[in-house]
Design a protein around this motif. Structure first.
Motif, PDB file in Angstrom:
ATOM      1  N   GLY A 101       0.806  -1.212   0.000  1.00  0.00           N
ATOM      2  CA  GLY A 101       0.000   0.000   0.000  1.00  0.00           C
ATOM      3  C   GLY A 101       0.836   1.257   0.000  1.00  0.00           C
ATOM      4  O   GLY A 101       0.380   2.309   0.424  1.00  0.00           O
ATOM      5  N   CYS A 102       2.077   1.143  -0.461  1.00  0.00           N
ATOM      6  CA  CYS A 102       2.999   2.277  -0.424  1.00  0.00           C
ATOM      7  C   CYS A 102       2.513   3.378  -1.354  1.00  0.00           C
ATOM      8  O   CYS A 102       2.153   3.139  -2.507  1.00  0.00           O
ATOM      9  CB  CYS A 102       4.394   1.826  -0.826  1.00  0.00           C
ATOM     10  SG  CYS A 102       5.618   3.130  -0.735  1.00  0.00           S
ATOM     11  N   SER A 103       2.491   4.593  -0.837  1.00  0.00           N
ATOM     12  CA  SER A 103       2.041   5.739  -1.625  1.00  0.00           C
ATOM     13  C   SER A 103       3.199   6.440  -2.320  1.00  0.00           C
ATOM     14  O   SER A 103       2.979   7.346  -3.124  1.00  0.00           O
ATOM     15  CB  SER A 103       1.315   6.742  -0.721  1.00  0.00           C
ATOM     16  OG  SER A 103       2.188   7.218   0.296  1.00  0.00           O
ATOM     17  N   GLU A 104       4.437   5.998  -2.025  1.00  0.00           N
ATOM     18  CA  GLU A 104       5.604   6.610  -2.654  1.00  0.00           C
ATOM     19  C   GLU A 104       5.658   6.238  -4.137  1.00  0.00           C
ATOM     20  O   GLU A 104       5.308   5.135  -4.520  1.00  0.00           O
ATOM     21  CB  GLU A 104       6.884   6.154  -1.962  1.00  0.00           C
ATOM     22  CG  GLU A 104       6.979   6.554  -0.509  1.00  0.00           C
ATOM     23  CD  GLU A 104       8.176   5.902   0.163  1.00  0.00           C
ATOM     24  OE1 GLU A 104       9.216   6.567   0.249  1.00  0.00           O
ATOM     25  OE2 GLU A 104       8.047   4.740   0.579  1.00  0.00           O
ATOM     26  N   ARG A 105       6.110   7.176  -4.943  1.00  0.00           N
ATOM     27  CA  ARG A 105       6.304   6.915  -6.357  1.00  0.00           C
ATOM     28  C   ARG A 105       7.680   7.408  -6.761  1.00  0.00           C
ATOM     29  O   ARG A 105       8.181   8.386  -6.216  1.00  0.00           O
ATOM     30  CB  ARG A 105       5.220   7.619  -7.193  1.00  0.00           C
ATOM     31  CG  ARG A 105       3.823   7.038  -7.021  1.00  0.00           C
ATOM     32  CD  ARG A 105       3.746   5.613  -7.528  1.00  0.00           C
ATOM     33  NE  ARG A 105       2.402   5.038  -7.387  1.00  0.00           N
ATOM     34  CZ  ARG A 105       1.990   4.380  -6.317  1.00  0.00           C
ATOM     35  NH1 ARG A 105       2.804   4.210  -5.291  1.00  0.00           N
ATOM     36  NH2 ARG A 105       0.774   3.885  -6.277  1.00  0.00           N
TER      37      ARG A 105
END
Length: 298
Positions: free
Chosen positions: A185-189
């Motif tokens: 569920g990582c929101s980092e891009r």
């Protein structure tokens, strides 16, 4: 090199890599010593089941070469002012080198070995200190020179151009992480993701399913137009390391997605639009490490 995780994040038995609780037993065998013939203790042999070698860069790079030769193969546009992720960062030397050479906006290095992550953080502190000392000495040297040798404007420009990376702590960070089993569920891009000499170890520890998971997660974490830089190991390298653990041995015997199929998987299945081969032989790499590097564009 290996991907990283904290001990408390290790997958339970029967999940993730097969037989995870038994992975460290090979490291512990021989501890205590033999009773026969005296109380001599057997020397414990450390086994790096994730490829988490302690002096990886030391034997990978020719001693006469100061910089990792892979950095010479990379384009500045992939990193300059970009958000980057280095999967399997080991001691962090490539991660730090990328930040210094190409002026990343930020770069995160992750590795499965908490000890290597601590070493990477130590390297970051050491290199930052050395950079500050070098900058200070350069300023002192230039200030002692006569004006005829260089103008104040020229000196300031040279120092600025050569030391824009002085605040590395704002750019570089390290985290222990099991990339295969985290970041769902990582929101980092990221603009650029590197996976250098890592795929074999993920493949041997998590099988075909783990490899596909790696590729899909990288795709999801890349921004549109992002770049994935991969240095896969050849199948002959798998054979040499297949007995490093029972898990690796079992997975080796069931692997169907051989390295020569990676390109097809990434282009036709995962969805990358193109690939380029940027180096078919690394100058300055020790024999056995002069592997091709592939760059995939999202």
């Amino acid at each position: 090199m290996a991907t990283a995780t904290a001990a408390e994040d290790a997958p339970p038995a029967g999940k993730g890599a097969k037989g995870e609780p038994n992975r460290k037993r090979s490291n512990e065998q021989g501890e205590g010593g033999s009773r026969g013939g005296g109380e001599q203790k057997r020397k414990k042999k450390e086994v790096f089941i994730y490829g988490n070698y302690r002096n990886y860069y030391g034997y990978r790079i020719d001693r006469n070469v100061g910089e990792d030769p892979r950095l010479e193969a990379f384009n500045k546009q992939w990193f300059e002012n970009k958000d980057c992720l280095d999967i399997g960062c080991n001691q962090g030397l490539v991660t730090i080198g990328l930040a210094m050479k190409f002026k990343c906006r930020r770069i995160l290095g992750v590795d499965i070995d908490s000890g290597l992550i601590e070493t990477a953080k130590w390297n970051l502190r050491r290199i930052t200190r050395q950079d500050k000392v070098a900058t200070k000495n350069a300023k002192a040297q230039e200030s002692s020179n006569s004006p005829s040798q260089s103008s104040p404007g020229e000196v300031a420009s040279e120092l600025s151009n050569g030391n824009e990376h002085h605040d590395l702590f704002k750019i570089v960070s390290f985290r222990r992480e099991n990339f295969v089993e985290s970041l769902d569920g990582c929101s980092e891009r990221y603009d650029t993701i590197l996976c250098l000499s890592v795929t074999k170890w993920i493949h041997l520890n998590w099988g075909d399913e783990g490899l596909v998971t790696l590729f899909v997660k990288i795709w999801r974490l890349l921004k549109p137009g992002g770049v994935f830089i991969m240095e896969p190991q050849p199948w002959t390298s798998y054979k040499r390391n297949r007995l490093v653990s029972e898990v690796a041995k079992e997975n080796f015997n069931t692997i169907c997605l051989y390295p020569e199929k990676f390109r097809e998987i990434l282009l036709d299945k995962v969805g990358f639009r193109s690939v380029e081969l940027i180096m078919d032989k690394l100058v300055g790499a020790v024999t056995g490490f002069d592997r091709p590097i592939e760059v995939y564009h999202k």
